[in-house]
Design a protein around this motif. Structure first.
Motif, PDB file in Angstrom:
ATOM      1  N   GLY A  24      29.089  41.644 -66.520  1.00 54.05           N
ATOM      2  CA  GLY A  24      29.590  40.708 -65.514  1.00 54.05           C
ATOM      3  C   GLY A  24      30.853  41.212 -64.849  1.00 54.05           C
ATOM      4  N   ASP A  25      31.759  41.774 -65.652  1.00 55.48           N
ATOM      5  CA  ASP A  25      32.992  42.335 -65.098  1.00 55.48           C
ATOM      6  C   ASP A  25      32.697  43.499 -64.159  1.00 55.48           C
ATOM      7  N   LEU A  26      31.755  44.350 -64.549  1.00 59.23           N
ATOM      8  CA  LEU A  26      31.401  45.501 -63.724  1.00 59.23           C
ATOM      9  C   LEU A  26      30.806  45.051 -62.384  1.00 59.23           C
ATOM     10  N   LYS A  27      29.946  44.054 -62.416  1.00 61.67           N
ATOM     11  CA  LYS A  27      29.359  43.531 -61.183  1.00 61.67           C
ATOM     12  C   LYS A  27      30.431  42.924 -60.283  1.00 61.67           C
ATOM     13  N   GLN A  28      31.316  42.152 -60.885  1.00 63.17           N
ATOM     14  CA  GLN A  28      32.381  41.507 -60.117  1.00 63.17           C
ATOM     15  C   GLN A  28      33.336  42.549 -59.525  1.00 63.17           C
ATOM     16  N   LEU A  29      33.712  43.535 -60.317  1.00 66.66           N
ATOM     17  CA  LEU A  29      34.613  44.581 -59.845  1.00 66.66           C
ATOM     18  C   LEU A  29      33.965  45.387 -58.720  1.00 66.66           C
ATOM     19  N   THR A  30      32.707  45.732 -58.876  1.00 68.62           N
ATOM     20  CA  THR A  30      32.003  46.506 -57.855  1.00 68.62           C
ATOM     21  C   THR A  30      31.955  45.741 -56.531  1.00 68.62           C
ATOM     22  N   ALA A  31      31.608  44.470 -56.581  1.00 64.98           N
ATOM     23  CA  ALA A  31      31.564  43.650 -55.362  1.00 64.98           C
ATOM     24  C   ALA A  31      32.955  43.542 -54.731  1.00 64.98           C
ATOM     25  N   SER A  32      33.972  43.407 -55.549  1.00 59.48           N
ATOM     26  CA  SER A  32      35.339  43.305 -55.049  1.00 59.48           C
ATOM     27  C   SER A  32      35.794  44.606 -54.392  1.00 59.48           C
ATOM     28  N   LEU A  33      35.422  45.745 -54.971  1.00 61.50           N
ATOM     29  CA  LEU A  33      35.788  47.043 -54.396  1.00 61.50           C
ATOM     30  C   LEU A  33      35.076  47.284 -53.066  1.00 61.50           C
ATOM     31  N   ILE A  34      33.851  46.819 -52.963  1.00 55.91           N
ATOM     32  CA  ILE A  34      33.131  46.920 -51.685  1.00 55.91           C
ATOM     33  C   ILE A  34      33.849  46.087 -50.629  1.00 55.91           C
ATOM     34  N   LYS A  35      34.209  44.856 -50.980  1.00 55.02           N
ATOM     35  CA  LYS A  35      34.893  43.982 -50.026  1.00 55.02           C
ATOM     36  C   LYS A  35      36.233  44.565 -49.586  1.00 55.02           C
ATOM     37  N   ALA A  36      37.035  45.049 -50.543  1.00 49.80           N
ATOM     38  CA  ALA A  36      38.342  45.627 -50.202  1.00 49.80           C
ATOM     39  C   ALA A  36      38.172  46.848 -49.305  1.00 49.80           C
ATOM     40  N   ARG A  76      23.814  48.745 -56.139  1.00 54.08           N
ATOM     41  CA  ARG A  76      22.350  48.823 -56.107  1.00 54.08           C
ATOM     42  C   ARG A  76      21.788  49.086 -57.501  1.00 54.08           C
ATOM     43  N   LEU A  77      22.453  49.949 -58.266  1.00 54.42           N
ATOM     44  CA  LEU A  77      22.020  50.196 -59.646  1.00 54.42           C
ATOM     45  C   LEU A  77      22.137  48.934 -60.493  1.00 54.42           C
ATOM     46  N   LEU A  78      23.087  48.066 -60.152  1.00 54.32           N
ATOM     47  CA  LEU A  78      23.293  46.806 -60.867  1.00 54.32           C
ATOM     48  C   LEU A  78      22.469  45.666 -60.260  1.00 54.32           C
ATOM     49  N   ASN A  79      21.566  46.011 -59.336  1.00 56.72           N
ATOM     50  CA  ASN A  79      20.703  45.024 -58.677  1.00 56.72           C
ATOM     51  C   ASN A  79      21.484  43.977 -57.877  1.00 56.72           C
ATOM     52  N   GLN A  80      22.579  44.404 -57.245  1.00 57.76           N
ATOM     53  CA  GLN A  80      23.400  43.527 -56.402  1.00 57.76           C
ATOM     54  C   GLN A  80      23.145  43.842 -54.934  1.00 57.76           C
ATOM     55  N   LYS A  81      21.940  43.676 -54.500  1.00 56.15           N
ATOM     56  CA  LYS A  81      21.560  44.074 -53.142  1.00 56.15           C
ATOM     57  C   LYS A  81      22.280  43.258 -52.068  1.00 56.15           C
ATOM     58  N   LYS A  82      22.676  42.031 -52.382  1.00 58.68           N
ATOM     59  CA  LYS A  82      23.309  41.159 -51.389  1.00 58.68           C
ATOM     60  C   LYS A  82      24.662  41.661 -50.913  1.00 58.68           C
ATOM     61  N   VAL A  83      25.368  42.445 -51.726  1.00 61.16           N
ATOM     62  CA  VAL A  83      26.712  42.901 -51.349  1.00 61.16           C
ATOM     63  C   VAL A  83      26.696  44.219 -50.574  1.00 61.16           C
ATOM     64  N   ILE A  84      25.508  44.780 -50.348  1.00 57.62           N
ATOM     65  CA  ILE A  84      25.400  46.084 -49.683  1.00 57.62           C
ATOM     66  C   ILE A  84      25.204  45.884 -48.183  1.00 57.62           C
ATOM     67  N   PRO A  85      26.147  46.383 -47.361  1.00 59.23           N
ATOM     68  CA  PRO A  85      25.980  46.271 -45.904  1.00 59.23           C
ATOM     69  C   PRO A  85      24.808  47.119 -45.416  1.00 59.23           C
ATOM     70  N   ARG A  86      24.159  46.655 -44.377  1.00 55.65           N
ATOM     71  CA  ARG A  86      22.969  47.350 -43.856  1.00 55.65           C
ATOM     72  C   ARG A  86      23.259  48.773 -43.398  1.00 55.65           C
ATOM     73  N   ASN A  87      24.442  49.011 -42.839  1.00 61.72           N
ATOM     74  CA  ASN A  87      24.724  50.325 -42.248  1.00 61.72           C
ATOM     75  C   ASN A  87      24.860  51.442 -43.276  1.00 61.72           C
ATOM     76  N   VAL A  88      24.870  51.132 -44.560  1.00 58.89           N
ATOM     77  CA  VAL A  88      24.938  52.176 -45.594  1.00 58.89           C
ATOM     78  C   VAL A  88      23.660  52.260 -46.415  1.00 58.89           C
ATOM     79  N   ASN A  89      22.724  51.393 -46.135  1.00 57.15           N
ATOM     80  CA  ASN A  89      21.533  51.267 -46.973  1.00 57.15           C
ATOM     81  C   ASN A  89      20.722  52.561 -47.088  1.00 57.15           C
TER      82      ASN A  89
END
Length: 172
Positions: free
Chosen positions: A21-33, A62-75
Motif C-alpha cells: 500500500g505504501d509503495l502504491k501511494q508513494l508511486t502515485a504521489s511521485l507521478i503527481k509531483a 503499471r507493474l503495481l496495476n495502477q493504470k488510472k494514475v498513468i497519463p496517456r502521453n507516456v503509455n
C-alpha cells in the motif's frame, strides 16, 4: 526451521499488509509531483528529465496495476518497457533510461510466486531497485556522457518529488 517459517510469514504479512500500500501511494504521489514539475518548467533539458521520471514512475505504477494514475502521453513507452519486463529475456535496451538492462532479473522467485499481488510487488521493487542513474559513462551499458548529465538531473528531481510527496510525516 521455525525461525525461517516465522520470518517468511512476517515478511509476507508486512509486504502485503503494509509495504504494498505504501509503495502504491508513494508511486502515485511521485507521478503527481513530477507532473506538477513538468507543467511548471520551461527549460527543455529539465522537461526531458522530468518526462523521463514520469515514465520511470509510471512503469512501477503499471507493474503495481495502477493504470488510472498513468497519463496517456507516456503509455506507449511504458507498455514497451512492461513488455521487456514480462518477457524477461536477458539484456535489452531500456526504452525508459536508455541503457542495457538485464530483464531476466524480473522473474519472481520464492514466496513472490504465490499470487499475482506478490508478483507485481516483486517486479515493481526490482524496477525501483535495479534501474540506475549512472554518474559515469559506460561503453558496455551504452551510457554516454550526455545520459549521465540527464541522470543527475533526474536524480535531483526525484529528491524534489520525494520532498513534495504526500507520504509520511513531514515533521520527522
Amino acid at each position: 526451521a521455525y525461525h525461517s517459517l516465522l520470518f517468511d510469514y512476517l515478511l509476507k504479512t508486512t509486504e502485503l499488509g503494509h509495504l504494498m500500500g505504501d509503495l502504491k501511494q508513494l508511486t502515485a504521489s511521485l507521478i503527481k509531483a513530477s507532473l506538477d514539475d513538468y507543467k511548471a518548467t520551461k527549460d527543455d533539458k529539465l522537461k526531458k528529465a522530468i518526462y523521463t521520471n514520469i515514465v520511470f514512475f509510471c512503469v512501477a505504477a503499471r507493474l503495481l496495476n495502477q493504470k488510472k494514475v498513468i497519463p496517456r502521453n507516456v503509455n506507449d513507452v511504458v507498455e514497451t518497457e512492461i513488455k521487456l519486463i514480462k518477457n524477461h529475456q536477458g539484456f535489452k535496451h531500456s526504452p525508459v533510461l536508455g541503457y542495457l538492462e538485464d530483464y531476466s532479473q524480473y522473474v519472481p522467485r520464492g514466496h513472490y510466486t504465490r499470487s499475482e499481488e506478490f508478483r507485481s510487488y516483486f517486479k515493481a521493487m526490482m524496477w525501483f531497485g535495479r534501474m540506475c542513474f549512472y554518474l559515469n559513462p559506460s561503453e558496455s551499458l551504452q551510457v554516454t556522457e550526455e545520459l549521465t548529465r540527464q541522470y543527475t538531473r533526474q536524480a535531483l528531481l526525484i529528491v524534489r518529488a520525494l520532498n513534495q510527496s504526500t507520504i509520511g510525516d513531514k515533521t520527522a
